[in-house]
Motif scaffolding. Structure first.
Motif: not given
Length: 158
Positions: A142, A144-146, A148-153, A156
């Protein structure tokens, strides 16, 4: 040149004697000999009198004759005829069955139950440890996923 020192015969013998299974075997032989006396006493003191209530106390005296006349010497060897001494076989069989029953019910069965309890405790402890590891793994996934989601956002926005 340095020569490798060979272990002496005495060192090898000492290692052999101090190995656990040799000591266990020696103890088993001594206990087995003492246990044999107990079983023989039970057969002579309990089983033979019970059989004696039906016939004779000495099981060795039970026999059949294949070829008449069966005459035995004092030492039990055949003087004439062909005797079948089935009473001594019956006595030895009873001794074996009693020994096996006592060993099984007083030693093997309690030890196997004890070992099964120990194994169940060990598995329960491993199961608990496994559940904790799985939970930690889920938390790490979880995180890691968070990330990854932060880096993705974050990418952008830039």
């Amino acid at each position: 040149m340095s020569a490798k020192k060979e272990p002496s015969v005495w060192d090898g013998f000492k290692a052999f004697l101090t190995r656990g299974n040799v000591v266990d075997l020696a103890v088993a032989v001594v206990i087995g000999a003492a246990f044999t006396n107990i079983v023989n006493s039970v057969v002579k003191g309990v089983i033979n009198p019970l059989v004696g209530a039906i016939g004779t106390k000495n099981l060795d005296s039970y026999s059949s004759c294949l070829k008449d006349p069966c005459v035995l010497n004092a030492d039990g060897t055949a003087k004439s005829g062909i005797p079948i001494l089935w009473g001594s076989v019956l006595g030895a069989t009873l001794t074996f069955v009693i020994t096996a029953a006592v060993v099984y019910f007083l030693m093997v069965l309690p030890m196997s139950k004890y070992l099964a309890r120990q194994e169940a405790r060990r598995k329960a402890k491993e199961g608990t440890h496994e559940v904790i590891e799985v939970t930690e793994l889920e938390v790490l996934k979880e995180i890691r996923d968070a990330l990854v989601a932060q880096r993705g956002s974050g990418h952008s926005e830039q």
